[in-house]
Scaffold this active site. Structure first.
Site, PDB file in Angstrom:
ATOM      1  N   ASP A   1       6.318  46.289   4.304  1.00  0.00           N
ATOM      2  CA  ASP A   1       5.335  46.335   3.218  1.00  0.00           C
ATOM      3  C   ASP A   1       5.432  45.073   2.363  1.00  0.00           C
ATOM      4  O   ASP A   1       4.414  44.525   1.935  1.00  0.00           O
ATOM      5  CB  ASP A   1       5.547  47.588   2.348  1.00  0.00           C
ATOM      6  CG  ASP A   1       4.662  47.516   1.106  1.00  0.00           C
ATOM      7  OD1 ASP A   1       3.437  47.454   1.280  1.00  0.00           O
ATOM      8  OD2 ASP A   1       5.195  47.465  -0.023  1.00  0.00           O
TER       9      ASP A   1
ATOM     10  N   HIS B   1       5.647  58.423  -9.050  1.00  0.00           N
ATOM     11  CA  HIS B   1       5.298  57.015  -8.879  1.00  0.00           C
ATOM     12  C   HIS B   1       4.026  56.713  -9.649  1.00  0.00           C
ATOM     13  O   HIS B   1       3.048  57.446  -9.564  1.00  0.00           O
ATOM     14  CB  HIS B   1       5.075  56.711  -7.388  1.00  0.00           C
ATOM     15  CG  HIS B   1       4.634  55.305  -7.136  1.00  0.00           C
ATOM     16  ND1 HIS B   1       5.525  54.250  -7.054  1.00  0.00           N
ATOM     17  CD2 HIS B   1       3.406  54.766  -6.977  1.00  0.00           C
ATOM     18  CE1 HIS B   1       4.854  53.132  -6.848  1.00  0.00           C
ATOM     19  NE2 HIS B   1       3.569  53.415  -6.802  1.00  0.00           N
TER      20      HIS B   1
ATOM     21  N   LYS C   1       6.751  53.388   0.744  1.00  0.00           N
ATOM     22  CA  LYS C   1       7.927  53.294  -0.137  1.00  0.00           C
ATOM     23  C   LYS C   1       8.353  54.674  -0.602  1.00  0.00           C
ATOM     24  O   LYS C   1       9.532  54.963  -0.742  1.00  0.00           O
ATOM     25  CB  LYS C   1       7.612  52.364  -1.317  1.00  0.00           C
ATOM     26  CG  LYS C   1       7.536  50.896  -0.860  1.00  0.00           C
ATOM     27  CD  LYS C   1       7.056  49.961  -1.940  1.00  0.00           C
ATOM     28  CE  LYS C   1       5.577  50.021  -2.115  1.00  0.00           C
ATOM     29  NZ  LYS C   1       4.905  48.882  -2.679  1.00  0.00           N
TER      30      LYS C   1
ATOM     31  N   SER D   1       0.867  51.193   1.735  1.00  0.00           N
ATOM     32  CA  SER D   1       1.858  50.409   1.000  1.00  0.00           C
ATOM     33  C   SER D   1       2.642  51.314   0.034  1.00  0.00           C
ATOM     34  O   SER D   1       3.881  51.333   0.034  1.00  0.00           O
ATOM     35  CB  SER D   1       1.136  49.291   0.238  1.00  0.00           C
ATOM     36  OG  SER D   1       1.976  48.688  -0.698  1.00  0.00           O
TER      37      SER D   1
ATOM     38  N   ARG E   1      -1.487  40.146   2.028  1.00  0.00           N
ATOM     39  CA  ARG E   1      -2.735  40.691   1.467  1.00  0.00           C
ATOM     40  C   ARG E   1      -3.116  39.962   0.180  1.00  0.00           C
ATOM     41  O   ARG E   1      -4.282  39.715  -0.101  1.00  0.00           O
ATOM     42  CB  ARG E   1      -2.560  42.193   1.183  1.00  0.00           C
ATOM     43  CG  ARG E   1      -2.540  43.048   2.447  1.00  0.00           C
ATOM     44  CD  ARG E   1      -2.011  44.431   2.154  1.00  0.00           C
ATOM     45  NE  ARG E   1      -2.764  45.117   1.124  1.00  0.00           N
ATOM     46  CZ  ARG E   1      -2.260  46.074   0.325  1.00  0.00           C
ATOM     47  NH1 ARG E   1      -1.007  46.455   0.444  1.00  0.00           N
ATOM     48  NH2 ARG E   1      -3.013  46.633  -0.577  1.00  0.00           N
TER      49      ARG E   1
HETATM   50  N1  URA Z   1       1.036  49.029  -5.358  1.00  0.00           N
HETATM   51  C1  URA Z   1       1.665  48.909  -4.161  1.00  0.00           C
HETATM   52  O1  URA Z   1       2.870  49.146  -4.063  1.00  0.00           O
HETATM   53  N2  URA Z   1       0.945  48.533  -3.092  1.00  0.00           N
HETATM   54  C2  URA Z   1      -0.374  48.268  -3.155  1.00  0.00           C
HETATM   55  O2  URA Z   1      -0.972  47.942  -2.139  1.00  0.00           O
HETATM   56  C3  URA Z   1      -0.999  48.387  -4.385  1.00  0.00           C
HETATM   57  C4  URA Z   1      -0.280  48.780  -5.485  1.00  0.00           C
END
Ligand code: URA
Length: 433
Positions: free
Chosen positions: A161, A82, A187, A183, A168
């Site tokens: 999220d 990622h 995932k 966050s 946010r």
């Molecule tokens: N990428 C994400 O998926 N979440 C965040 O909070 C910041 C970057």
């Protein structure tokens, strides 16, 4: 449990229990907790922080708020990568087939581009016929048979999220380490791979702007990943300027193919070797040196390029484009940006170049926009390189000639030429295990 009491608790810097965190994630995802109360809690978290136990609990609750992939049939061989998002970041197209050719199982869900950074799914759709929405049966069958499949992210993936991120974004609480960690990691947990390699981009085009901040985030994510039972490493890599030369979907696919053929830009190749080394080392439990030797062999032997063909072909893509990349085609307008004076390239603002590529058609301003796969920028200016007046710094490609003027201005503004060579920064600052 009253939301008011939880906000008060966090406001005073106390820890929330696992039960309280689970309840508030469920409550928000089902609409029982209003935005105004969740906003207040997010701001309290922003100032008071969260312990690792709380962050782990938040991560797990968000991961479990929607679909999760069960990859246990593949044992401990599954590995995911990622990136926190960069400009010209086509590393998945390179490291995924390298890792699969060495015996890892890459079962990956990727996103589309939004804002100034691109998305792997858009890049893969440059191959005519490539199917990014395989059924789960086909996805699992392909991972088992071929070793790799990359599809688009399901709509019901960590939905808590998605909601929290949107909140946010409008309450100035994005840049909180526990909130970013939960966050991203929610995932990754939902995506199911046993091993996870994170590429934390650092610099003007990255999510974190300094190596110190990137290290805090990387270490936090690694600790939370381990608490959740995953094998995990994080590389902090430089994103002061775009990776490689190509920015834009099919331009990036062509550059990735060049790396898999054994060539390609040096910076891109070096970062990919390190990312793939971490993936192979974690998933196959090999010492780093042995993993690196296998990665280099996969590139030099052509095994990784062969794996790209098998993967793209298995997912319906036309693999003749890999042998003959001219088939991806060229934009109607290809405009050269030339240096207005001689000197060293002292800096390149990656974010500004990313935004310029979007205006040329390579990305979307909103989710509904379509993209032009051929559009983008070939950016030849790398920090510390000497250029003479009139040298080509970049080529802008588009079907929309009215976008060229603004894109040229943005690219010129992004590239600073001066009389001194800037201090060279590392490509990979650090690997955190
Ligand atoms: N990428 C994400 O998926 N979440 C965040 O909070 C910041 C970057």
């Amino acid at each position: 449990m009253r939301m008011y009491d939880l906000i008060t608790k966090k406001k005073h810097g106390e820890e929330l229990s696992d039960g309280e965190i689970g309840a508030l994630v469920r409550g928000y995802a089902t609409g029982k907790i209003p935005d105004y109360q969740m906003s207040a809690l997010l701001m309290a978290i922003y100032f008071r922080g969260m312990s690792d136990r709380e962050t782990t609990s938040l991560t797990v609750a968000m991961a479990e708020s929607g679909d999760t992939l069960d990859l246990s049939d593949f044992g401990t061989l599954t590995v995911d990568k990622h990136s926190t998002g960069g400009v010209g970041d086509k590393t998945t197209l390179i490291v995924a087939p390298i890792a699969a050719s060495i015996g890892c199982k890459v079962a990956k869900m990727s996103g589309r581009g939004l804002g100034h950074t691109g998305g792997t799914v858009d890049k893969l759709e440059s191959f005519p016929g490539y199917d990014t929405s395989l059924s789960s049966d086909k996805f699992f069958e392909q991972v088992g048979r071929v070793g790799i499949s990359v599809i688009g992210q399901s709509g019901n993936f960590a939905p808590a999220d998605k909601l929290l991120y949107a909140l946010r974004d409008v309450t100035a609480t994005v840049d909180s380490v526990p909130l970013i960690t939960s966050s991203i990691m929610s995932k990754k947990l939902a995506a199911g791979s046993h091993s996870i390699v994170l590429d934390v981009k650092c610099g003007s085009g990255g999510f974190m702007k300094t190596p110190e901040d990137a290290e805090i985030l990387a270490e936090g994510m690694v600790r939370i990943g381990k608490r959740c039972g995953r094998n995990i490493a994080a590389l902090i890599t430089n994103m002061d300027n775009p990776l490689g030369f190509a920015i834009g979907n099919s331009l990036e696919v062509i550059e990735a193919i060049e790396v898999l053929r054994g060539g390609g830009p040096e910076d891109l190749r070096a970062v990919c070797v390190e990312l793939a080394t971490a993936m192979v080392s974690l998933a196959l439990e090999l010492p780093e040196e042995e993993a690196r030797a296998r990665v280099l062999n996969a590139l030099s032997s052509g095994a990784a390029l062969d794996m790209l063909k098998v993967w793209i072909g298995a997912q319906g893509g036309d693999i003749s484009y890999i042998d003959d990349t001219s088939k991806f085609g060229r934009s109607t307008y290809n405009h050269e940006v030339r240096a207005s004076k001689s000197g060293y390239i002292s800096s390149v603002n990656a974010e500004a170049v990313g935004i310029a590529s979007v205006t040329l058609g390579a990305g979307r301003a909103s989710k509904e926009d379509s993209i032009d796969h051929k559009a983008g920028i070939m950016l030849y200016a790398k920090p510390c390189a000497w250029v003479n007046e009139g040298d080509v710094l970049a080529t802008l490609s588009t079907e929309n000639d009215s976008a060229l003027k603004a894109a040229e201005e943005a690219v010129r503004g992004a590239i600073v030429i001066s009389s001194v060579c800037p201090e060279k920064k590392p490509l990979v600052y650090k690997t955190v295990y």
